[in-house]
Design a protein around this motif. Structure first.
Motif, mmCIF file in Angstrom:
data_model
loop_
_atom_site.group_PDB
_atom_site.id
_atom_site.type_symbol
_atom_site.label_atom_id
_atom_site.label_comp_id
_atom_site.label_asym_id
_atom_site.label_seq_id
_atom_site.Cartn_x
_atom_site.Cartn_y
_atom_site.Cartn_z
ATOM 1 N N PRO A 65 0.820 -1.226 0.000
ATOM 2 C CA PRO A 65 0.000 0.000 0.000
ATOM 3 C C PRO A 65 0.848 1.268 0.000
ATOM 4 C CG PRO A 65 -0.807 -1.584 1.623
ATOM 5 C CD PRO A 65 0.501 -2.115 1.137
ATOM 6 N N GLN A 66 0.352 2.272 -0.728
ATOM 7 C CA GLN A 66 1.024 3.561 -0.808
ATOM 8 C C GLN A 66 -0.017 4.665 -0.778
ATOM 9 O OE1 GLN A 66 3.159 2.010 -4.516
ATOM 10 N NE2 GLN A 66 4.645 3.466 -3.733
ATOM 11 N N ASP A 67 0.398 5.842 -0.346
ATOM 12 C CA ASP A 67 -0.480 6.995 -0.418
ATOM 13 C C ASP A 67 -0.820 7.262 -1.887
ATOM 14 O OD1 ASP A 67 -1.559 9.667 0.783
ATOM 15 O OD2 ASP A 67 -0.284 10.255 -0.914
ATOM 16 N N PRO A 68 -2.096 7.363 -2.254
ATOM 17 C CA PRO A 68 -2.470 7.501 -3.668
ATOM 18 C C PRO A 68 -1.840 8.702 -4.361
ATOM 19 C CG PRO A 68 -4.392 6.949 -2.364
ATOM 20 C CD PRO A 68 -3.285 7.235 -1.390
ATOM 21 N N GLN A 69 -1.751 9.836 -3.679
ATOM 22 C CA GLN A 69 -1.176 11.008 -4.327
ATOM 23 C C GLN A 69 0.322 10.827 -4.564
ATOM 24 O OE1 GLN A 69 -2.899 13.421 -5.655
ATOM 25 N NE2 GLN A 69 -1.071 14.432 -6.456
ATOM 26 N N GLN A 70 1.012 10.266 -3.585
ATOM 27 C CA GLN A 70 2.435 10.000 -3.778
ATOM 28 C C GLN A 70 2.653 8.973 -4.884
ATOM 29 O OE1 GLN A 70 4.095 8.872 0.011
ATOM 30 N NE2 GLN A 70 3.767 10.895 0.923
ATOM 31 N N LEU A 71 1.784 7.965 -4.942
ATOM 32 C CA LEU A 71 1.890 6.965 -5.996
ATOM 33 C C LEU A 71 1.651 7.591 -7.361
ATOM 34 C CD1 LEU A 71 2.156 4.066 -7.012
ATOM 35 C CD2 LEU A 71 -0.226 3.670 -6.357
ATOM 36 N N ALA A 72 0.647 8.462 -7.451
ATOM 37 C CA ALA A 72 0.361 9.133 -8.719
ATOM 38 C C ALA A 72 1.538 10.000 -9.159
ATOM 39 C CB ALA A 72 -0.904 9.976 -8.586
ATOM 40 N N GLU A 73 2.127 10.730 -8.216
ATOM 41 C CA GLU A 73 3.290 11.559 -8.543
ATOM 42 C C GLU A 73 4.442 10.690 -9.034
ATOM 43 O OE1 GLU A 73 3.678 14.850 -8.465
ATOM 44 O OE2 GLU A 73 1.967 15.598 -7.315
ATOM 45 N N HIS A 74 4.641 9.540 -8.397
ATOM 46 C CA HIS A 74 5.725 8.645 -8.802
ATOM 47 C C HIS A 74 5.484 8.116 -10.209
ATOM 48 C CE1 HIS A 74 9.006 5.728 -7.947
ATOM 49 N NE2 HIS A 74 8.339 4.994 -8.831
ATOM 50 N N ILE A 75 4.267 7.676 -10.480
ATOM 51 C CA ILE A 75 3.943 7.161 -11.816
ATOM 52 C C ILE A 75 4.124 8.254 -12.856
ATOM 53 C CG2 ILE A 75 2.046 6.315 -13.267
ATOM 54 C CD1 ILE A 75 0.987 4.820 -10.791
ATOM 55 N N TYR A 76 3.706 9.474 -12.527
ATOM 56 C CA TYR A 76 3.812 10.571 -13.485
ATOM 57 C C TYR A 76 5.274 10.835 -13.860
ATOM 58 C CZ TYR A 76 3.129 15.092 -15.695
ATOM 59 O OH TYR A 76 3.114 16.126 -16.600
ATOM 60 N N ARG A 77 6.175 10.714 -12.893
ATOM 61 C CA ARG A 77 7.583 11.053 -13.136
ATOM 62 C C ARG A 77 8.379 9.913 -13.754
ATOM 63 N NH1 ARG A 77 6.787 16.373 -12.605
ATOM 64 N NH2 ARG A 77 5.728 16.838 -10.641
ATOM 65 N N SER A 78 7.909 8.669 -13.629
ATOM 66 C CA SER A 78 8.709 7.514 -14.043
ATOM 67 C C SER A 78 8.609 7.281 -15.546
ATOM 68 C CB SER A 78 8.233 6.254 -13.307
ATOM 69 O OG SER A 78 8.417 6.380 -11.923
ATOM 70 N N THR A 79 9.717 6.845 -16.110
ATOM 71 C CA THR A 79 9.734 6.487 -17.531
ATOM 72 C C THR A 79 10.816 5.442 -17.751
ATOM 73 O OG1 THR A 79 9.744 7.410 -19.779
ATOM 74 C CG2 THR A 79 11.424 8.231 -18.251
ATOM 75 N N GLY A 80 10.701 4.708 -18.844
ATOM 76 C CA GLY A 80 11.672 3.665 -19.168
ATOM 77 C C GLY A 80 11.665 3.393 -20.654
ATOM 78 N N PRO A 81 12.374 2.354 -21.106
ATOM 79 C CA PRO A 81 12.432 2.047 -22.538
ATOM 80 C C PRO A 81 11.070 1.808 -23.171
ATOM 81 C CG PRO A 81 14.145 0.859 -21.357
ATOM 82 C CD PRO A 81 13.266 1.484 -20.318
ATOM 83 N N SER A 82 10.078 1.347 -22.397
ATOM 84 C CA SER A 82 8.739 1.136 -22.938
ATOM 85 C C SER A 82 7.916 2.415 -22.975
ATOM 86 C CB SER A 82 7.983 0.082 -22.118
ATOM 87 O OG SER A 82 8.505 -1.194 -22.371
ATOM 88 N N GLY A 83 8.454 3.496 -22.439
ATOM 89 C CA GLY A 83 7.724 4.753 -22.451
ATOM 90 C C GLY A 83 7.372 5.227 -21.054
ATOM 91 N N PRO A 84 6.666 6.355 -20.965
ATOM 92 C CA PRO A 84 6.278 6.898 -19.666
ATOM 93 C C PRO A 84 5.362 5.954 -18.898
ATOM 94 C CG PRO A 84 6.044 8.554 -21.390
ATOM 95 C CD PRO A 84 6.286 7.242 -22.086
ATOM 96 N N ASN A 85 5.572 5.869 -17.603
ATOM 97 C CA ASN A 85 4.741 5.034 -16.740
ATOM 98 C C ASN A 85 3.282 5.485 -16.778
ATOM 99 O OD1 ASN A 85 5.268 3.917 -13.252
ATOM 100 N ND2 ASN A 85 4.093 3.037 -14.916
ATOM 101 N N ARG A 86 3.056 6.787 -16.951
ATOM 102 C CA ARG A 86 1.686 7.309 -16.979
ATOM 103 C C ARG A 86 0.910 6.772 -18.186
ATOM 104 N NH1 ARG A 86 4.743 12.860 -17.797
ATOM 105 N NH2 ARG A 86 4.916 12.952 -20.058
ATOM 106 N N ASP A 87 1.616 6.504 -19.291
ATOM 107 C CA ASP A 87 0.939 5.942 -20.463
ATOM 108 C C ASP A 87 0.380 4.557 -20.152
ATOM 109 O OD1 ASP A 87 1.798 8.236 -21.667
ATOM 110 O OD2 ASP A 87 2.965 7.264 -23.248
ATOM 111 N N TYR A 88 1.121 3.802 -19.356
ATOM 112 C CA TYR A 88 0.649 2.478 -18.941
ATOM 113 C C TYR A 88 -0.643 2.614 -18.146
ATOM 114 C CZ TYR A 88 0.660 -1.953 -16.295
ATOM 115 O OH TYR A 88 0.312 -3.146 -15.708
ATOM 116 N N LEU A 89 -0.664 3.539 -17.183
ATOM 117 C CA LEU A 89 -1.860 3.721 -16.356
ATOM 118 C C LEU A 89 -3.042 4.180 -17.192
ATOM 119 C CD1 LEU A 89 -3.509 4.047 -13.774
ATOM 120 C CD2 LEU A 89 -2.309 6.202 -13.347
ATOM 121 N N TRP A 90 -2.848 5.187 -18.022
ATOM 122 C CA TRP A 90 -3.954 5.689 -18.842
ATOM 123 C C TRP A 90 -4.392 4.662 -19.883
ATOM 124 C CZ3 TRP A 90 -1.164 11.003 -19.158
ATOM 125 C CH2 TRP A 90 -1.576 11.805 -18.083
ATOM 126 N N GLY A 91 -3.424 3.904 -20.412
ATOM 127 C CA GLY A 91 -3.782 2.851 -21.361
ATOM 128 C C GLY A 91 -4.635 1.781 -20.706
#
Length: 255
Positions: A154-180
């Protein structure tokens, strides 16, 4: 890679996708059935930092996993409710390609995931002739269990959202995974939304609006997100058509 349970049908192989497999299908499938499993909760509690995913070793991204509802009920989760059904898609893999697909998935899902088998319920309205039997049938599923070192809990939802927004890798931004994932779930059924996914997606949209307003990020429109997802998918696979009983399904095979 460990295995829990045994498959019920020796003559057919079905795979359940509850994350990116919903919109990035495995190779060599000839049927795609929307539906759900029970007894689990979907959460963005799994680290993803491998070389072909949504983060890096120094800044790992987050992806979904399934945890048993009985274990989840013992935790203090900021999202304190979860739908009784975890929606996703079951894929039937051509029998002569099962070994190849398993090898492909072991590579794709090996980072902290184990193999389980769970009953799958087809959505209402699915042609019964497309199903292996009347009622639920067994599907293979990859799950990041709490005892693996990639599980963050478990994580604080806002902190988790901020982390996902900032993360990226060879497959692309982490936020694209969530929105997809949010879009793919909403397209399965009027009942297939997930409150955890939707809340995190809404928080990301608020972060994106804030960043865009401040002039720091103009790359998060829905159109650009899906374009990036499609481009990444096409870079790794080529597609052919195969026939099912009464429809054509899009089959992905490794390049």
């Amino acid at each position: 890679m460990s295995t829990k349970g045994t498959p019920a049908q020796a003559d057919e192989f079905w795979l359940f996708g509850y994350g990116s497999l919903i919109w990035k299908p495995p190779p060599h499938f000839d049927r795609r059935i929307p539906g759900w499993v029970t007894g689990y909760v979907r959460r963005f509690w799994q680290v993803r930092a491998s070389q072909d995913h949504r983060g890096t070793p120094s800044a790992p991204g987050r992806v979904v996993t399934l945890i048993t509802r009985s274990f989840w009920s013992q935790l203090t989760d900021h999202h304190d409710s979860a739908p009784s059904r975890v929606w996703g898609v079951a894929y039937r893999i051509a029998l002569d390609k099962v070994a190849e697909v398993k090898e492909y998935l072991d590579i794709r899902e090996i980072n902290g995931y184990t193999i389980h088998y769970t009953p799958f319920h087809a959505a209402a309205g699915v042609d019964p002739s497309l199903l292996p039997q009347h009622g639920p049938f067994k599907t293979l599923v990859y799950i990041g269990t709490p005892d693996n070192d990639q599980f963050v809990g478990p994580q604080d939802p806002q902190q988790l959202a901020e982390h996902i927004y900032r993360s990226t890798g060879p497959s692309g931004p982490n936020r694209d995974y969530l929105w997809g994932l949010e879009q793919a779930l909403n397209e399965l059924s009027p009942e297939s939304g997930d409150e955890h996914v939707t809340d995190l997606s809404d928080r990301l949209r608020a972060i994106a609006a804030r960043e865009e307003k401040d002039g720091r990020d103009r790359s998060v429109s829905p159109e650009l997100v899906m374009q990036r997802e499609q481009q990444h998918h096409q870079q790794h696979h080529e597609f052919t058509r195969v026939c099912s009983i009464d429809e054509q399904e899009e089959t992905e095979r490794t390049s």
